[in-house]
Design a protein around this motif. Structure first.
Motif, PDB file in Angstrom:
ATOM      1  N   ALA A   1       0.834  -1.206   0.000  1.00  0.00           N
ATOM      2  CA  ALA A   1       0.000   0.000   0.000  1.00  0.00           C
ATOM      3  C   ALA A   1       0.870   1.257   0.000  1.00  0.00           C
ATOM      4  CB  ALA A   1      -0.921  -0.009   1.214  1.00  0.00           C
ATOM      5  N   ILE A   2       1.952   1.258   0.805  1.00  0.00           N
ATOM      6  CA  ILE A   2       2.842   2.423   0.836  1.00  0.00           C
ATOM      7  C   ILE A   2       3.519   2.618  -0.522  1.00  0.00           C
ATOM      8  CG2 ILE A   2       4.961   3.335   1.850  1.00  0.00           C
ATOM      9  CD1 ILE A   2       4.121   2.067   4.494  1.00  0.00           C
ATOM     10  N   ALA A   3       3.966   1.518  -1.136  1.00  0.00           N
ATOM     11  CA  ALA A   3       4.597   1.622  -2.454  1.00  0.00           C
ATOM     12  C   ALA A   3       3.623   2.177  -3.479  1.00  0.00           C
ATOM     13  CB  ALA A   3       5.106   0.249  -2.889  1.00  0.00           C
ATOM     14  N   THR A   4       2.368   1.722  -3.424  1.00  0.00           N
ATOM     15  CA  THR A   4       1.353   2.248  -4.341  1.00  0.00           C
ATOM     16  C   THR A   4       1.137   3.740  -4.123  1.00  0.00           C
ATOM     17  OG1 THR A   4       0.249   0.089  -4.373  1.00  0.00           O
ATOM     18  CG2 THR A   4      -1.036   2.000  -5.092  1.00  0.00           C
ATOM     19  N   ALA A   5       1.089   4.139  -2.837  1.00  0.00           N
ATOM     20  CA  ALA A   5       0.885   5.559  -2.537  1.00  0.00           C
ATOM     21  C   ALA A   5       2.053   6.406  -3.046  1.00  0.00           C
ATOM     22  CB  ALA A   5       0.708   5.742  -1.030  1.00  0.00           C
ATOM     23  N   LEU A   6       3.283   5.919  -2.848  1.00  0.00           N
ATOM     24  CA  LEU A   6       4.450   6.675  -3.308  1.00  0.00           C
ATOM     25  C   LEU A   6       4.506   6.747  -4.829  1.00  0.00           C
ATOM     26  CD1 LEU A   6       7.155   5.346  -0.817  1.00  0.00           C
ATOM     27  CD2 LEU A   6       6.017   7.578  -0.798  1.00  0.00           C
ATOM     28  N   PHE A   7       4.190   5.627  -5.488  1.00  0.00           N
ATOM     29  CA  PHE A   7       4.203   5.609  -6.947  1.00  0.00           C
ATOM     30  C   PHE A   7       3.142   6.553  -7.506  1.00  0.00           C
ATOM     31  CE2 PHE A   7       2.823   3.688 -11.005  1.00  0.00           C
ATOM     32  CZ  PHE A   7       4.027   3.773 -11.700  1.00  0.00           C
ATOM     33  N   ALA A   8       1.945   6.512  -6.900  1.00  0.00           N
ATOM     34  CA  ALA A   8       0.882   7.402  -7.375  1.00  0.00           C
ATOM     35  C   ALA A   8       1.234   8.859  -7.113  1.00  0.00           C
ATOM     36  CB  ALA A   8      -0.433   7.034  -6.689  1.00  0.00           C
ATOM     37  N   THR A   9       1.885   9.133  -5.982  1.00  0.00           N
ATOM     38  CA  THR A   9       2.293  10.511  -5.686  1.00  0.00           C
ATOM     39  C   THR A   9       3.303  11.018  -6.711  1.00  0.00           C
ATOM     40  OG1 THR A   9       1.913  10.136  -3.325  1.00  0.00           O
ATOM     41  CG2 THR A   9       3.308  12.008  -3.936  1.00  0.00           C
ATOM     42  N   ALA A  10       4.215  10.124  -7.099  1.00  0.00           N
ATOM     43  CA  ALA A  10       5.221  10.524  -8.098  1.00  0.00           C
ATOM     44  C   ALA A  10       4.583  10.832  -9.442  1.00  0.00           C
ATOM     45  CB  ALA A  10       6.262   9.416  -8.246  1.00  0.00           C
ATOM     46  N   LEU A  11       3.474  10.154  -9.755  1.00  0.00           N
ATOM     47  CA  LEU A  11       2.812  10.369 -11.042  1.00  0.00           C
ATOM     48  C   LEU A  11       1.708  11.413 -10.974  1.00  0.00           C
ATOM     49  CD1 LEU A  11       2.430   6.679 -12.322  1.00  0.00           C
ATOM     50  CD2 LEU A  11       4.191   8.351 -12.939  1.00  0.00           C
ATOM     51  N   ALA A  12       1.454  11.945  -9.772  1.00  0.00           N
ATOM     52  CA  ALA A  12       0.297  12.818  -9.586  1.00  0.00           C
ATOM     53  C   ALA A  12       0.375  14.042 -10.485  1.00  0.00           C
ATOM     54  CB  ALA A  12       0.198  13.249  -8.123  1.00  0.00           C
ATOM     55  N   GLY A  13      -0.744  14.323 -11.132  1.00  0.00           N
ATOM     56  CA  GLY A  13      -0.867  15.512 -11.965  1.00  0.00           C
ATOM     57  C   GLY A  13      -1.996  16.373 -11.452  1.00  0.00           C
ATOM     58  N   PRO A  14      -2.629  17.138 -12.337  1.00  0.00           N
ATOM     59  CA  PRO A  14      -3.702  18.024 -11.902  1.00  0.00           C
ATOM     60  C   PRO A  14      -5.013  17.306 -11.611  1.00  0.00           C
ATOM     61  CG  PRO A  14      -3.368  18.185 -14.268  1.00  0.00           C
ATOM     62  CD  PRO A  14      -2.274  17.312 -13.758  1.00  0.00           C
ATOM     63  N   GLY A  15      -5.152  16.027 -12.024  1.00  0.00           N
ATOM     64  CA  GLY A  15      -6.418  15.331 -11.847  1.00  0.00           C
ATOM     65  C   GLY A  15      -6.582  14.735 -10.462  1.00  0.00           C
ATOM     66  N   ARG A  16      -7.782  14.156 -10.232  1.00  0.00           N
ATOM     67  CA  ARG A  16      -8.107  13.580  -8.932  1.00  0.00           C
ATOM     68  C   ARG A  16      -7.795  12.087  -8.855  1.00  0.00           C
ATOM     69  NH1 ARG A  16     -12.290  17.519  -9.182  1.00  0.00           N
ATOM     70  NH2 ARG A  16     -12.390  18.746  -7.248  1.00  0.00           N
ATOM     71  N   ALA A  17      -7.765  11.378  -9.963  1.00  0.00           N
ATOM     72  CA  ALA A  17      -7.702   9.914  -9.930  1.00  0.00           C
ATOM     73  C   ALA A  17      -6.426   9.419  -9.260  1.00  0.00           C
ATOM     74  CB  ALA A  17      -7.812   9.360 -11.356  1.00  0.00           C
ATOM     75  N   VAL A  18      -5.276   9.912  -9.716  1.00  0.00           N
ATOM     76  CA  VAL A  18      -4.005   9.424  -9.177  1.00  0.00           C
ATOM     77  C   VAL A  18      -3.834   9.873  -7.731  1.00  0.00           C
ATOM     78  CG1 VAL A  18      -1.511   9.420  -9.474  1.00  0.00           C
ATOM     79  CG2 VAL A  18      -2.999   9.386 -11.472  1.00  0.00           C
ATOM     80  N   ARG A  19      -4.213  11.120  -7.443  1.00  0.00           N
ATOM     81  CA  ARG A  19      -4.112  11.584  -6.062  1.00  0.00           C
ATOM     82  C   ARG A  19      -5.051  10.796  -5.150  1.00  0.00           C
ATOM     83  NH1 ARG A  19      -5.151  17.812  -6.188  1.00  0.00           N
ATOM     84  NH2 ARG A  19      -6.454  17.194  -7.958  1.00  0.00           N
ATOM     85  N   GLY A  20      -6.227  10.477  -5.660  1.00  0.00           N
ATOM     86  CA  GLY A  20      -7.144   9.653  -4.874  1.00  0.00           C
ATOM     87  C   GLY A  20      -6.583   8.274  -4.609  1.00  0.00           C
ATOM     88  N   LEU A  21      -5.909   7.696  -5.609  1.00  0.00           N
ATOM     89  CA  LEU A  21      -5.277   6.390  -5.422  1.00  0.00           C
ATOM     90  C   LEU A  21      -4.197   6.467  -4.344  1.00  0.00           C
ATOM     91  CD1 LEU A  21      -4.833   3.447  -6.294  1.00  0.00           C
ATOM     92  CD2 LEU A  21      -3.279   4.304  -8.069  1.00  0.00           C
ATOM     93  N   ALA A  22      -3.406   7.541  -4.344  1.00  0.00           N
ATOM     94  CA  ALA A  22      -2.351   7.695  -3.344  1.00  0.00           C
ATOM     95  C   ALA A  22      -2.939   7.804  -1.938  1.00  0.00           C
ATOM     96  CB  ALA A  22      -1.502   8.927  -3.667  1.00  0.00           C
ATOM     97  N   VAL A  23      -3.971   8.626  -1.795  1.00  0.00           N
ATOM     98  CA  VAL A  23      -4.591   8.791  -0.477  1.00  0.00           C
ATOM     99  C   VAL A  23      -5.249   7.489  -0.025  1.00  0.00           C
ATOM    100  CG1 VAL A  23      -6.397  10.004   0.783  1.00  0.00           C
ATOM    101  CG2 VAL A  23      -4.912  11.260  -0.782  1.00  0.00           C
ATOM    102  N   GLY A  24      -5.941   6.809  -0.939  1.00  0.00           N
ATOM    103  CA  GLY A  24      -6.600   5.561  -0.577  1.00  0.00           C
ATOM    104  C   GLY A  24      -5.615   4.497  -0.137  1.00  0.00           C
ATOM    105  N   ALA A  25      -4.507   4.347  -0.873  1.00  0.00           N
ATOM    106  CA  ALA A  25      -3.504   3.353  -0.491  1.00  0.00           C
ATOM    107  C   ALA A  25      -2.890   3.694   0.859  1.00  0.00           C
ATOM    108  CB  ALA A  25      -2.424   3.268  -1.563  1.00  0.00           C
ATOM    109  N   ALA A  26      -2.634   4.975   1.108  1.00  0.00           N
ATOM    110  CA  ALA A  26      -2.079   5.375   2.402  1.00  0.00           C
ATOM    111  C   ALA A  26      -3.049   5.067   3.538  1.00  0.00           C
ATOM    112  CB  ALA A  26      -1.729   6.864   2.383  1.00  0.00           C
ATOM    113  N   LEU A  27      -4.347   5.254   3.301  1.00  0.00           N
ATOM    114  CA  LEU A  27      -5.336   4.961   4.330  1.00  0.00           C
ATOM    115  C   LEU A  27      -5.417   3.464   4.615  1.00  0.00           C
ATOM    116  CD1 LEU A  27      -8.163   7.432   3.261  1.00  0.00           C
ATOM    117  CD2 LEU A  27      -6.883   7.494   5.409  1.00  0.00           C
TER     118      LEU A  27
END
Length: 704
Positions: free
Chosen positions: A50-76
């Motif tokens: 889950a932490i790896a998914t959150a970090l990977f999604a954070t690295a790819l995060a752009g202006p949209g909600r999908a990737v940031r939501g994935l990062a927050v969800g994995a961290a939770l």
């Protein structure tokens, strides 16, 4: 991929107000995963993934909600898994290894009267003693109870103690898990005499004194329920009344939660507001609704403390305080965000509550109610309009019935998963019971207690008794109606998860995507209904076994099994019928030591043997019997040479699996209480050591 990504972004933009609602859901998913996975390496793997998914999604995060939501969800999810793991280790306390008789001394830290069973349940902080846990719970018979048995007193007693028992069979109540998080290391029953060696306070707890006072003013079941509504003390409710309340879908009235806290808070606000409004000076200079809200908050907190501050009550009190805060700020009070905030608070403070039915039932009910009334269609239906009074009354009644039906549908999977039964007519019964309790019983009881101060409460107690008798009559009539209860064998965890996930998806989104939740719900329902009843149920110690008879009933190996054992086996089987005795069945061949019988299932005959006494079977005869049967069940370790054709369910196996539910289809399957390699702390702490037994003895073999 760009088209898919842009579609997801448009959907999340439309649902942006709903996204915070998923915070407690994702946190709870991590907590649930910790319970579902068996070993520390699996828990670490989930957290790191889950932490790896959150970090990977954070690295790819752009202006949209999908990737940031994935990062927050994995961290939770990672946070939830780590939180419950930390909580389980933090509350760790020694657990009794073997049952036995102990002489112990200790200070009473909690007292729970059980007048319906003529018992007092006390929790003791024991003095240091080898092999004895620091916290135990003991039942003391009322006839053996010395004066001064109150919180803070020190007792000396002899008691039979045993480790907190795990679930007896798959799907049963797991007290060992609950006891672990409460810090209990043993439970038992005291023998006479019980000695008070140090006096506690000269007064009893206010909660128990108030409950005793209420029961002294009202007799029987009405008095027991009145005491429950006033103090949360359910010890006086008889088994018959409690079962009727469960079967009729009214058991939630006996748990001090949202309904009761809301009634107390609302009544306090109304009285304070009306009383202060009598003063023109105050009405013109002070914001009386804020003062009334403050009084309601104090009443909610006081009522929570008075009723024992149990988790459901604390949860409801927190929700009430959030509602009052929203009202004070001029915001909409009852929303799904409020429910999400309450769930988040509870999960952060008591993450283990997620696994219990109380948390699931209460939050499922309020989520269903709020989600229903937030829908545009229902809002238009209940909106005020110019119309005849009888049309308005009919719409209110229809709205109550609709709300009751939605709540029953939402709660049924949870009730079937935990209790294997659910009331069918609960929606109709609650249309009468909830207004009766909220607007008649509780106000009358409050007036009775108030007027008891000056000795004038008798008329109000008489009216309260009439109203409670009507409530009990409704519960018994509903419970005894034909087809009032739906029973189901132990539900597969996957089916339950599918229904819960589908329900959350349907309730928390607002666009058309929400209806995809119906697919998951339908799949879970089909899975649950298609799950066959087990053919054989084996208790966790191998002592008790139940077999399905050709007519669909179940028969117990030991006819003298107690009511608790019968209830657990009946619930797992999904049967409301009385359990028969195996030795009385025509096809069973039983001596006083062993029973052998045949079961036809899956297109073949299965031969089953089971020991029913503590005597030993002569070794040659035992080995010959083992080789002639498919399944051998015993509460003592069988020799290695004993080799049934399919399964040897003795303590060597049951220590690893716990109780078993066997389905003898093609191929045969088995469900277990414990996960493979289960290393949850309460399992490791209470795992018994293997018993050494001799394979020889003088018992008689079964007749051929």
């Amino acid at each position: 991929m760009r088209w898919i990504h842009s579609g997801i972004e448009r959907w999340l933009e439309a649902e942006r107000d709903q996204l915070p609602l998923w915070i407690p859901v994702l946190l709870g998913s991590g907590i649930a995963a910790w319970f579902a996975l068996a070993r520390p390496e699996q828990w670490w793997a989930l957290i790191f993934a889950a932490i790896a998914t959150a970090l990977f999604a954070t690295a790819l995060a752009g202006p949209g909600r999908a990737v940031r939501g994935l990062a927050v969800g994995a961290a939770l999810v990672a946070l939830g898994c780590g939180l419950i793991w930390w909580r389980a280790e933090r509350v760790a306390a020694p657990v009794l290894t073997w049952p036995g008789v102990f002489t112990l001394t200790g200070e009473i830290v909690e007292v729970e009267p059980l007048p319906a069973r003529e018992l007092l349940r006390v929790t003791l902080a024991t003095d240091p003693q080898p092999r004895l846990p620091p916290k135990v719970r003991v039942n003391i018979a009322e006839k053996d109870l010395p004066d001064g048995t109150v919180r803070g007193a020190s007792l000396k007693l002899r008691s039979w103690l045993m480790p907190p028992p795990p679930a007896m069979v798959p799907g049963a109540y797991d007290f060992s898990r609950v006891a672990w998080f409460e810090g209990l290391g043993a439970t038992g029953r005291a023998f006479d005499p019980v000695e008070v060696i140090a006096r506690g306070p000269n007064r009893g707890e206010m909660r128990h004194r108030l409950a005793d006072h209420v029961r002294s003013r009202l007799d029987g079941g009405a008095g027991a329920i009145a005491a429950t509504l006033a103090t949360g003390d359910r010890g006086g409710i008889s088994d018959g009344d409690a079962e009727a309340m469960r079967r009729s879908g009214l058991a939630h009235l006996l748990s001090i939660s949202g309904l009761h806290v809301t009634a107390v808070t609302g009544a306090t606000m109304l009285l304070v507001l009306r009383a202060l409004a009598l003063s023109p000076w105050l009405a013109l200079r002070v914001r009386l609704p804020l003062v009334a809200a403050g009084a309601g908050a104090l009443a909610a907190i006081g009522y929570t403390i008075l009723t024992g501050a149990q988790v459901p009550t604390v949860r409801s009190c927190a929700a009430a305080l959030l509602v009052l805060l929203a009202m004070a700020l001029g915001r909409e009070a009852i929303t799904l965000r409020l429910i999400a905030a309450g769930a988040l608070i509870v999960l952060l403070l008591w993450p283990e509550s997620l696994a219990g039915p109380s948390f699931q039932l209460s939050f499922a009910a309020v989520t269903a109610i709020v989600a229903l009334h937030e829908s545009a269609l229902v809002r238009r239906w209940i909106a005020r309009r110019e119309e005849a009074w009888w049309r308005r009354a009919a719409r209110i009644l229809a709205s109550l019935l609709l709300t009751g039906l939605v709540v029953e549908v939402a709660l049924m999977p949870i009730a079937l998963f935990h209790f294997h039964k659910a009331g069918i007519y609960g929606a109709l019964a609650n249309v009468v019971a909830i207004p009766l309790t909220t607007f008649v019983v509780m106000p009358l009881e409050a007036l009775a207690l108030l007027f008891d101060v000056v000795g004038l409460g008798a008329p109000f107690w008489w009216l309260t008794g009439l109203a409670l008798d009507a409530l009990l009559a409704l519960a018994h009539a509903t419970a005894n109606a034909p087809g009032s209860v739906a029973s189901l064998p132990t539900m597969a965890r996957g089916a339950f998860v599918a229904m819960v996930a589908g329900g959350l998806w349907l309730a928390l989104w607002r666009t058309r995507v929400r209806f995809a939740g119906l697919i998951a719900i339908a799949g879970g329902v089909a899975w649950a209904v298609a799950t066959p009843a087990p053919d054989i149920i084996i208790g966790g110690q191998g002592k008790h076994m139940a077999l399905r008879l050709p007519d669909g009933r179940f028969a117990l190996l030991r006819g003298r099994a107690g009511d608790y054992t019968r209830a657990m086996f009946g619930e797992t089987a999904g049967s409301e019928q009385e359990l028969a005795t195996l030795a009385d069945q025509p096809g069973a061949r039983c001596s006083k030591d062993i029973c052998v019988t045949d079961i036809a299932s899956g297109g073949r005959d299965w031969r089953v043997a089971a020991t029913r006494t503590d005597h030993f079977v002569p070794y040659p005869e035992l080995i010959a019997l083992c080789s002639s049967v498919d399944i051998f069940v015993s509460d003592r370790r069988l020799p290695e040479a004993c080799a049934p054709r399919w399964l040897k369910a003795d303590p060597a196996l049951l220590r690893q699996t716990g109780g078993l539910a066997l389905t003898l289809r093609n191929p045969p399957t088995r469900r277990t209480v414990l996960l493979p390699g289960d290393a949850h702390p309460w399992v490791v702490a209470a795992r018994p050591k293997p018993r050494r037994t001799s394979p020889s003895g003088g018992a008689s073999p079964p007749p051929q």
